[in-house]
Enzyme design. Structure first.
Site, PDB file in Angstrom:
ATOM      1  N   LYS A 132       2.624   4.315   7.725  1.00  0.00           N
ATOM      2  CA  LYS A 132       1.828   4.642   6.469  1.00  0.00           C
ATOM      3  C   LYS A 132       0.491   5.008   7.443  1.00  0.00           C
ATOM      4  CE  LYS A 132       1.412   4.154   2.273  1.00  0.00           C
ATOM      5  NZ  LYS A 132       2.450   4.036   1.136  1.00  0.00           N
TER       6      LYS A 132
HETATM    7  P1  NAD Z   1      -2.917   8.127  -7.593  1.00  0.00           P
HETATM    8  O1  NAD Z   1      -4.012   8.548  -6.841  1.00  0.00           O
HETATM    9  O2  NAD Z   1      -2.039   9.335  -8.413  1.00  0.00           O
HETATM   10  O3  NAD Z   1      -3.436   7.307  -8.906  1.00  0.00           O
HETATM   11  C1  NAD Z   1      -4.214   6.151  -8.670  1.00  0.00           C
HETATM   12  C2  NAD Z   1      -4.760   5.611 -10.017  1.00  0.00           C
HETATM   13  O4  NAD Z   1      -5.563   4.479 -10.106  1.00  0.00           O
HETATM   14  C3  NAD Z   1      -5.680   6.738 -10.731  1.00  0.00           C
HETATM   15  O5  NAD Z   1      -5.282   6.766 -11.888  1.00  0.00           O
HETATM   16  C4  NAD Z   1      -6.957   6.002 -10.429  1.00  0.00           C
HETATM   17  O6  NAD Z   1      -8.202   6.642 -11.263  1.00  0.00           O
HETATM   18  C5  NAD Z   1      -6.821   4.523 -10.407  1.00  0.00           C
HETATM   19  N1  NAD Z   1      -7.720   3.688 -10.055  1.00  0.00           N
HETATM   20  C6  NAD Z   1      -8.234   3.842  -8.689  1.00  0.00           C
HETATM   21  N2  NAD Z   1      -9.079   2.612  -8.729  1.00  0.00           N
HETATM   22  C7  NAD Z   1      -8.976   1.861  -9.985  1.00  0.00           C
HETATM   23  C8  NAD Z   1      -9.670   0.832 -10.547  1.00  0.00           C
HETATM   24  N3  NAD Z   1     -10.501   0.171  -9.733  1.00  0.00           N
HETATM   25  N4  NAD Z   1      -9.228   0.297 -11.614  1.00  0.00           N
HETATM   26  C9  NAD Z   1      -8.291   0.921 -12.466  1.00  0.00           C
HETATM   27  N5  NAD Z   1      -7.545   2.224 -11.924  1.00  0.00           N
HETATM   28  C10 NAD Z   1      -7.950   2.414 -10.653  1.00  0.00           C
HETATM   29  O7  NAD Z   1      -2.079   7.040  -6.864  1.00  0.00           O
HETATM   30  P2  NAD Z   1      -0.389   6.933  -7.057  1.00  0.00           P
HETATM   31  O8  NAD Z   1       0.348   7.637  -6.362  1.00  0.00           O
HETATM   32  O9  NAD Z   1      -0.201   6.689  -8.372  1.00  0.00           O
HETATM   33  O10 NAD Z   1      -0.575   5.201  -6.460  1.00  0.00           O
HETATM   34  C11 NAD Z   1      -0.650   4.212  -7.019  1.00  0.00           C
HETATM   35  C12 NAD Z   1      -0.201   3.076  -6.305  1.00  0.00           C
HETATM   36  O11 NAD Z   1       1.008   3.177  -6.107  1.00  0.00           O
HETATM   37  C13 NAD Z   1      -0.895   2.685  -4.926  1.00  0.00           C
HETATM   38  O12 NAD Z   1      -0.982   1.349  -4.634  1.00  0.00           O
HETATM   39  C14 NAD Z   1       0.312   3.459  -4.004  1.00  0.00           C
HETATM   40  O13 NAD Z   1       0.413   2.961  -2.713  1.00  0.00           O
HETATM   41  C15 NAD Z   1       1.500   3.115  -4.841  1.00  0.00           C
HETATM   42  N6  NAD Z   1       2.705   3.429  -4.531  1.00  0.00           N
HETATM   43  C16 NAD Z   1       2.779   5.088  -4.844  1.00  0.00           C
HETATM   44  C17 NAD Z   1       3.691   5.698  -4.457  1.00  0.00           C
HETATM   45  C18 NAD Z   1       3.630   7.106  -4.843  1.00  0.00           C
HETATM   46  O14 NAD Z   1       5.065   7.762  -4.734  1.00  0.00           O
HETATM   47  N7  NAD Z   1       2.705   7.853  -5.247  1.00  0.00           N
HETATM   48  C19 NAD Z   1       5.046   5.065  -3.992  1.00  0.00           C
HETATM   49  C20 NAD Z   1       4.948   3.633  -3.776  1.00  0.00           C
HETATM   50  C21 NAD Z   1       3.891   3.008  -4.240  1.00  0.00           C
END
Ligand code: NAD
Length: 442
Positions: A132
């Site tokens: 990561k």
């Molecule tokens: P992203 O940046 O596209 O979206 C994150 C979302 O969370 C946004 O809508 C943001 O406004 C919201 N957010 C941030 N702080 C917040 C809060 N305090 N309360 C409510 N909402 C809040 O990110 P993503 O890619 O969707 O990732 C989200 C999660 O999924 C992370 O934990 C990431 O590690 C995990 N994840 C992502 C992927 C991927 O393929 N993108 C894969 C596995 C895991």
């Protein structure tokens, strides 16, 4: 055990397993998230009765590169940014893991996320160790040009430790197809030829795969469906709350709506909206596409950022960020199942409360594994220069996730443990076995 003992290869017998500090090594990874990751690992290692040597080899990351680099901002000033890349284990093949652009990025956070990536890949049987990385910055307050300069400089700083057969980055919070395209281009410029397999999550036209952008959210829904079948409550009859409306949460909400589930609340960092009869998710999605956030969205009643987790529902899907379900709010959650779309959204203390309350927690390493699984498909396709079609990718994804799901559910029953410990037990056992076969060099 002293350092001299360690260097002399003696003293292992003296280690008191109850005193984790003795095997913790340095304090460089220290962070709340890393504490959570190691607490979970220790629990699985205890269940497996893992020997001391294997624990010591798997408990800490193998490598971390810390970089600090200057970037010229749009107003002419130069700002320095700090970034990291942590590789947890090199035993299973190249390492794989996302790149995060967020204000909280730290070495300890990347270490915990890298450890989880290892278990996720091992659970799904993907030939990777976990990694990561990220840059400490706030993408919401940076222009597109500034983000491009940060991405390109960060990519060039990582050259010594990445490569299609060494470490393959992907998107995570704050990054997406666009950043992966810049990353790919920078790496390729430096190598002198196109190397699409250096990152996954690229735009399809650059060798990305159609399904990657939606893969994590889609995978969350496949796993949620399997949970519904197992518990006898079909997903389409469930009321669901989704925290986070980005790539993962937004896609999951859309997909849930499409199959007939009622999405009764969603949120992002600005706050949330709710509708007890179910939100019109495609309309909410269109609003966010246009306005970037849910702020002021008229398609539901406003609900606070923290309160959204407590909206009554059958299934709660945290899809925003880590440590959202804690001992402070675990008692107040009004749901039957939690499907962890985000990484590390539940603290161990909260998990104990949820277990007592009979709330099933489907762990992140299973629930959000769709992203890295389709990343693996993308990497394989790039290496073979042969593209699969969308149906084939979705079918393979569903099959792999369902296979992992069954293994976790059966292991939980067999060992009499919660689903997270079951998932980690399957994964840790595989990696420990591989490490044992490869033995120690020299
Ligand atoms: P992203 O940046 O596209 O979206 C994150 C979302 O969370 C946004 O809508 C943001 O406004 C919201 N957010 C941030 N702080 C917040 C809060 N305090 N309360 C409510 N909402 C809040 O990110 P993503 O890619 O969707 O990732 C989200 C999660 O999924 C992370 O934990 C990431 O590690 C995990 N994840 C992502 C992927 C991927 O393929 N993108 C894969 C596995 C895991």
């Amino acid at each position: 055990m002293t350092i001299e003992d360690q260097q002399a290869g003696t003293g292992w017998d003296e280690i008191d397993l109850a005193d984790r500090n003795l095997v913790r090594g340095g304090a460089e990874w220290n962070s709340e998230l890393y504490r959570i990751a190691t607490t979970q690992f220790d629990k699985a290692a205890d269940i497996l009765d893992l020997d001391q040597e294997a624990r010591a080899r798997l408990r800490e990351p193998r490598r971390c590169l810390t970089v600090n680099f200057p970037v010229r901002m749009d107003d002419g000033r130069v700002c320095n940014f700090t970034g990291y890349r942590v590789q947890h284990t090199l035993t299973m093949g190249p390492t794989k893991g996302g790149i995060r652009f967020a204000p909280g990025v730290s070495e300890g956070e990347c270490a915990a996320l890298a450890v989880w990536m290892t278990w996720k890949c091992a659970l799904l049987g993907l030939p990777y160790g976990g990694a990561k990385g990220g840059v400490r910055c706030d993408p919401n307050h940076l222009s597109d040009d500034e983000l491009e300069r940060i991405t390109r400089r960060y990519a060039s700083e990582l050259i010594p430790i990445i490569g299609p057969d060494r470490d393959i980055p992907a998107p995570d919070m704050g990054t997406g197809e666009r950043e992966m395209a810049w990353f790919y281009d920078t790496y390729s410029q430096m190598m002198g030829h196109a190397v699409p397999e250096i990152v996954t999550g690229k735009p399809p036209v650059l060798g990305g795969t159609e399904a990657r952008k939606a893969a994590t959210g889609l995978g969350v829904v496949y796993v949620a469906e399997a949970v519904g079948e197992r518990t006898g409550h079909p997903l389409r009859e469930q009321r669901v709350v989704v925290q986070g409306f980005g790539n993962v949460g937004g896609t999951a909400a859309l997909e849930l709506h499409a199959i007939g589930a009622k999405v009764v609340a969603v949120s992002d960092y600005t706050g949330g909206i709710r509708a007890d009869d179910g939100l019109d998710v495609p309309a909410v999605h269109a609003w966010v596409e246009e306005h970037r956030t849910l702020e002021g969205c008229p398609l539901g009643d406003p609900v606070g950022r923290a309160e959204v987790l407590e909206v009554p529902c059958d299934m709660l899907i945290p899809a925003a960020l880590e440590r959202q379900i804690t001992e402070d709010n675990a008692k107040r959650l009004d749901c039957k199942t939690i499907v962890e779309a985000a990484n590390g959204p539940t603290t161990p203390e909260a998990e104990a409360i949820l277990a007592e309350r009979g709330i099933l927690v489907v762990p992140d390493v299973l629930a959000n594994a769709g992203g890295v699984t389709v990343s693996y498909f993308e990497w394989v396709q790039d290496q073979q220069k042969y593209l699969w079609d969308l149906i084939e990718i979705q079918e393979r994804l569903r099959r792999l996730l369902r296979g992992a799901f069954s293994q976790v559910a059966e292991t939980a029953t067999e060992l009499g443990v919660d689903w997270r410990t079951a998932a980690l037990s399957v994964a840790v056992k595989r990696v420990a076995e591989a490490a044992r076969w490869r033995a120690i060099y020299p």
